[in-house]
Design an enzyme around this catalytic site. Sequence first.
Site, PDB file in Angstrom:
ATOM      1  N   ASP A  81      37.867  34.414  38.638  1.00  0.00           N
ATOM      2  CA  ASP A  81      36.951  33.581  37.856  1.00  0.00           C
ATOM      3  C   ASP A  81      37.232  32.097  38.015  1.00  0.00           C
ATOM      4  OD1 ASP A  81      39.386  34.209  36.475  1.00  0.00           O
ATOM      5  OD2 ASP A  81      38.567  33.216  34.706  1.00  0.00           O
ATOM      6  N   ASP A  92      40.776  44.942  45.037  1.00  0.00           N
ATOM      7  CA  ASP A  92      41.350  46.195  44.549  1.00  0.00           C
ATOM      8  C   ASP A  92      40.327  47.033  43.792  1.00  0.00           C
ATOM      9  OD1 ASP A  92      43.844  46.218  45.569  1.00  0.00           O
ATOM     10  OD2 ASP A  92      44.924  45.902  43.704  1.00  0.00           O
ATOM     11  N   ASP A 107      53.646  36.502  37.776  1.00  0.00           N
ATOM     12  CA  ASP A 107      53.676  35.056  37.970  1.00  0.00           C
ATOM     13  C   ASP A 107      54.919  34.435  37.336  1.00  0.00           C
ATOM     14  OD1 ASP A 107      52.839  35.721  35.442  1.00  0.00           O
ATOM     15  OD2 ASP A 107      50.939  34.656  35.546  1.00  0.00           O
ATOM     16  N   ASP A 153      42.570  33.230  40.746  1.00  0.00           N
ATOM     17  CA  ASP A 153      41.979  34.444  40.192  1.00  0.00           C
ATOM     18  C   ASP A 153      40.480  34.440  40.439  1.00  0.00           C
ATOM     19  OD1 ASP A 153      44.349  35.499  39.387  1.00  0.00           O
ATOM     20  OD2 ASP A 153      44.156  34.953  37.271  1.00  0.00           O
TER      21      ASP A 153
END
Length: 699
Positions: free
Chosen positions: A339, A278, A431, A337
């Site tokens: 990281d 994104d 989530d 994610d």
Amino acid sequence: MAPSLYWWAKETHGGTPVVVKMENPSNWSIVELESPSEEDLMYTNDSVPKGGRNKNAKQLTWVLLLKAHKAAGCLTSIASTFFSLTSIVRRRVASGRTDSTDTTDTENPAVKSRFYSCIKVFLWLSLLLLGFEMAAYFKGWHFGAPDLQLQYLYSLTSPLVVKSVFDSLYSSWVLIRMEYLAPPLQLLANVCIVLFLFQSLDRLILCLGCFWIKFKKIRPVCKQELVDLESGDADGYFPMVLVQIPMCNEKEVYQQSIAAVCNLDWPKGNLLIQILDDSDDPTTQSLINEEVNKWQQEGANIVYRHRVIREGYKAGNLKSAMNCSYVKDYEFVAIFDADFQPTPDFLKKTVPHFKDNEEIGLVQARWSFVNKDENLLTRLQLINLAFHFEVEQQVNGIFLNFFGFNGTAGVWRIKALEDSGGWLERTTVEDMDIAVRAHLRGWKFIFLNDVECQCELPESYEAYRKQQHRWHSGPMQLFRLCMPDIIRSKISIWKKGNMIFLFFLLRKLILPFYSFTLFCIILPMTMFIPEATLPTWVVSYVPATMSFLNILPAPKSFPFIVPYLLFENTMSVTKFNAMISGLFQLGSAYEWVVTKKSGRSSEGDLNSLVEKQPTKHQRGSSEPNLEEMREEIKQQEQRASRKKKHNRIYTKELTLAFLLLTASARSLLSAQGIHFYFLLFQGISFLLVGLDLIGEQVE
């Protein structure tokens, strides 16, 4: 009379006499003398030998000079520190780097201004009352809770007693406190104490549940273990798995996460990796696309997707990816994610739990952190997150089969996602939203405490503060939206009660409310309105016990138990503000700010990548060099360190710091020891955070 005089003289000469030999202020020594004899003590002033008197007088003079020299040194150090701190504050205020000038701040400006104004009112009121109380103290009004010298007060209110203007004014103020201010303040304090005890009881029960799990060695067990891919067993359980990595302008970490998922130990034909980008930065887009193309050439089944319009933030990104036509061919989806760096055997440890158990909708792994020892801020975060995973998630997973999805490092059954309505863009905690809706539909969750996935902790207070604002405003948004669905759902009454009263109200609303109200507002106010009191056990014993329980899952963090307690109360300002924003649907509750990453890798990550490289080397790629990879990472960190960094000052935290320090000064007048130390150190904690002296500086 002689014996009594002798006894008195002996008492006054207690201790060992010393002689201070000093040639100059930097060269001196202390020599013990023998204790005085009885004859020495029987001398009167007139009978003491002249030489002895002069000698003792010289010794006393040197001792006094020595003590004066030490006192001057201490005063110089204190003054130097004070002026240095004042200079830092002046420079940072002059530079304009305050939270009010932060254009990326998630808080609504109007709400932020009102909240800050309320805190400032409390501060100015406390300063006014402190001056008033100090004047009264020096005039003989020595009030201390609960002894208020009521007889003296009533005598001053008698019309027959002549009193000064100040006494009349102060006695009227005390009566107003007793009649009108203390009762409502005490009532609010009692309510917060009750909430505090309920939350502490919940924390204690969770710890007992965790102890029971450890004692009984309870853990989720797979019905069928995976076979090794190299064994050639065709009967192994290797379903079709989709891996998704949503990211946005995260050029510091994209290489690590893409490399980690491309090295997952799973049949290539049964695995598809989606990089959901994104990013609105063209440079970042091209870098990520180039990385994906590189891995495609290496043989990885990986695709790159970019959205031009970033609607719905992460939820919109995931929703768009799930609408692809080829998703119907896959049974499970693993989400990471940007990281996060899963180990090669991540899918082999998580996916088997779905085998022959159609009720399981989610398998969640715990997080581990590559930078947990980077600074004090990351160490304090580790305590919170270790308790969250080791205690909260594990206990709820074992006994309730329900917990909040952490948004990453988890594997979903795609059928469960579709049955629950898919990803929705209505909150910033997509989530938790999908987890609640799946639980209401009857799906069960499994938490694997022994399966870890490495990631990063925010290293700057600014990044951590914005992350916590999103994490605490979103649940209140979700609570307002899900409340009707929870009531109408077909789950059992006790599961509804657990979700409403424990999952949402107690742990998401009550915790930030009482933490801020009780320790940052009520406690300072009770110093100026001593008729309303907080017991010592509320201020010290119970918080210390709860901090001890919180730190048990991270035993190496025990030296930080006091900073942890103070920092948690300091963070209550941000959490309380976020909770109010989410509960009343204020503008800042809908803002999403990506947490800043630094792109750190651990030694284990490098070794695991090197171990996976031989298969790629057979395809014609060059063999990696571990030293070269270390050197490249070192150069990246050096380039990052050369970027201009600055500190930011936070006005709300600074205002509360001065409020608490003012209250601690007032507590000295009432001789309240525990309250004084708590307020003093809590005020210093707010001061350090307000000056951004915790964590890394901001680029």
